[in-house]
Design an enzyme around this catalytic site. Structure first.
Site, PDB file in Angstrom:
ATOM      1  N   ILE A   1       0.857  -1.183   0.000  1.00 29.70           N
ATOM      2  CA  ILE A   1       0.000   0.000   0.000  1.00 29.70           C
ATOM      3  C   ILE A   1       0.892   1.232   0.000  1.00 29.70           C
ATOM      4  O   ILE A   1       1.897   1.278   0.725  1.00 29.70           O
ATOM      5  CB  ILE A   1      -0.935  -0.028   1.230  1.00 29.70           C
ATOM      6  CG1 ILE A   1      -1.939  -1.171   1.056  1.00 29.70           C
ATOM      7  CG2 ILE A   1      -1.631   1.309   1.423  1.00 29.70           C
ATOM      8  CD1 ILE A   1      -2.831  -1.400   2.255  1.00 29.70           C
TER       9      ILE A   1
ATOM     10  N   HIS B   1      -4.922  -4.224 -11.613  1.00 26.32           N
ATOM     11  CA  HIS B   1      -5.558  -4.955 -10.516  1.00 26.32           C
ATOM     12  C   HIS B   1      -6.366  -6.122 -11.110  1.00 26.32           C
ATOM     13  O   HIS B   1      -7.074  -5.940 -12.101  1.00 26.32           O
ATOM     14  CB  HIS B   1      -6.471  -4.016  -9.724  1.00 26.32           C
ATOM     15  CG  HIS B   1      -7.095  -4.696  -8.545  1.00 26.32           C
ATOM     16  ND1 HIS B   1      -6.383  -4.979  -7.390  1.00 26.32           N
ATOM     17  CD2 HIS B   1      -8.338  -5.185  -8.358  1.00 26.32           C
ATOM     18  CE1 HIS B   1      -7.180  -5.608  -6.541  1.00 26.32           C
ATOM     19  NE2 HIS B   1      -8.369  -5.742  -7.104  1.00 26.32           N
TER      20      HIS B   1
ATOM     21  N   LEU C   1      -7.541   2.913  -1.980  1.00 29.40           N
ATOM     22  CA  LEU C   1      -6.944   1.646  -2.434  1.00 29.40           C
ATOM     23  C   LEU C   1      -7.718   1.023  -3.597  1.00 29.40           C
ATOM     24  O   LEU C   1      -8.940   0.855  -3.517  1.00 29.40           O
ATOM     25  CB  LEU C   1      -6.910   0.647  -1.264  1.00 29.40           C
ATOM     26  CG  LEU C   1      -6.333  -0.733  -1.598  1.00 29.40           C
ATOM     27  CD1 LEU C   1      -4.846  -0.655  -1.875  1.00 29.40           C
ATOM     28  CD2 LEU C   1      -6.636  -1.726  -0.489  1.00 29.40           C
TER      29      LEU C   1
HETATM   30  C1  GAR Z   1      -1.046  -9.519 -11.071  1.00 28.17           C
HETATM   31  O1  GAR Z   1      -2.132 -10.399 -11.170  1.00 28.17           O
HETATM   32  C2  GAR Z   1      -1.517  -8.119 -10.707  1.00 28.17           C
HETATM   33  O2  GAR Z   1      -2.753  -7.800 -11.275  1.00 28.17           O
HETATM   34  C3  GAR Z   1      -1.634  -8.245  -9.194  1.00 28.17           C
HETATM   35  O3  GAR Z   1      -0.516  -8.987  -8.826  1.00 28.17           O
HETATM   36  C4  GAR Z   1      -0.157  -9.879  -9.881  1.00 28.17           C
HETATM   37  C5  GAR Z   1       1.304  -9.674 -10.195  1.00 28.17           C
HETATM   38  O4  GAR Z   1       1.738 -10.611 -11.129  1.00 28.17           O
HETATM   39  N1  GAR Z   1      -1.652  -6.954  -8.593  1.00 28.17           N
HETATM   40  C6  GAR Z   1      -2.390  -6.672  -7.517  1.00 28.17           C
HETATM   41  O5  GAR Z   1      -3.089  -7.484  -6.950  1.00 28.17           O
HETATM   42  C7  GAR Z   1      -2.296  -5.219  -7.029  1.00 28.17           C
HETATM   43  N2  GAR Z   1      -3.405  -4.894  -6.212  1.00 28.17           N
HETATM   44  P1  GAR Z   1       3.065 -10.384 -11.957  1.00 28.17           P
HETATM   45  O6  GAR Z   1       4.158 -10.086 -10.917  1.00 28.17           O
HETATM   46  O7  GAR Z   1       3.311 -11.675 -12.642  1.00 28.17           O
HETATM   47  O8  GAR Z   1       2.852  -9.232 -12.892  1.00 28.17           O
END
Ligand code: GAR
Length: 210
Positions: free
Chosen positions: A89, A106, A141
């Protein structure tokens, strides 16, 4: 002059990889992680990109860490800061410094399912469509002006993992697209809603039966 981009990530970095492989009109001037062991940093190094590890566990206060992070980002003079799986955050002071040039992805169709475990919660709610969102970051958020979304069907036999995989494939499509639009100066932010310059039909939705 190409758009200078700083990428922040915490882990695997598959979205970052999709951005690199999309050959966008951008220059990735630094990849920064709060986790020194993040696989995304290793990928960046292999591609000759500048990497910075700032271990957040060495800071007791979020504000102190975020101030150091913001100073490091600004050293690279970015036009755009891309959160690519950055799993911390951000404090309001940080967000204020980069407002209007801070994008996040997201794994849900915001404003549904902000926060963590989005795929589990989507399945528990029995939604029939799920997806992902690229948005400008505001102090609230997983909120803020939406740039593009992609929807996928939820199948009766889905697990959180199968659903996450289907959504992730769409993340890899829409994040490069959103960054391209930003770099081309095509994103118009009107009162919290993003419109695409010179486009009256919305191209900002992808949906796939995949
Ligand atoms: C992804 O699914 C992204 O959308 C999520 O984390 C993952 C990262 O994957 N982000 C969140 O949840 C942010 N709130 P990656 O490292 O393979 O790109």
């Amino acid at each position: 002059m190409s758009c200078r981009v700083v990428v922040l990530l915490s882990g695997r970095g598959s979205n970052f990889q999709a951005i690199v492989e999309a050959t966008l009109p951008i220059e990735i001037v630094a990849v920064i992680s709060n986790r020194p062991q993040a696989a995304g940093l290793a990928f960046a190094r292999e591609h000759g990109l500048t990497t910075v590890a700032l271990d957040h566990t060495l800071h007791a206060e979020r504000e102190g860490f975020d101030a150091q992070l913001a100073d490091e980002i600004e050293r690279h003079q970015p036009d755009l800061v891309v959160l690519a799986g950055y799993m911390r955050i951000l404090s309001p002071a940080f967000i204020y410094r980069f407002e209007g040039r801070l994008l996040n992805i997201h794994p849900s169709l915001l404003p549904m399912f902000p926060g963590l475990k989005t795929h589990e919660r989507a399945l528990a709610e029995g939604v029939k469509i799920h997806g992902c969102t690229v948005h400008f970051v505001t102090a609230q958020l997983d909120h803020g002006p939406i740039v593009i979304q992609a929807a996928v069907p939820v199948r009766a036999d889905d697990t959180a993992n199968t659903l996450a995989t289907r959504v992730l494939a769409q993340e890899h499509q829409i994040y490069p697209q959103a960054i391209r639009w930003f770099a081309e100066g095509r994103l118009l932010n009107n009162d919290g809603c993003v419109n695409l310059k010179d486009d009256l039909t919305s191209q900002s939705v992808l949906s796939t039966g995949a």
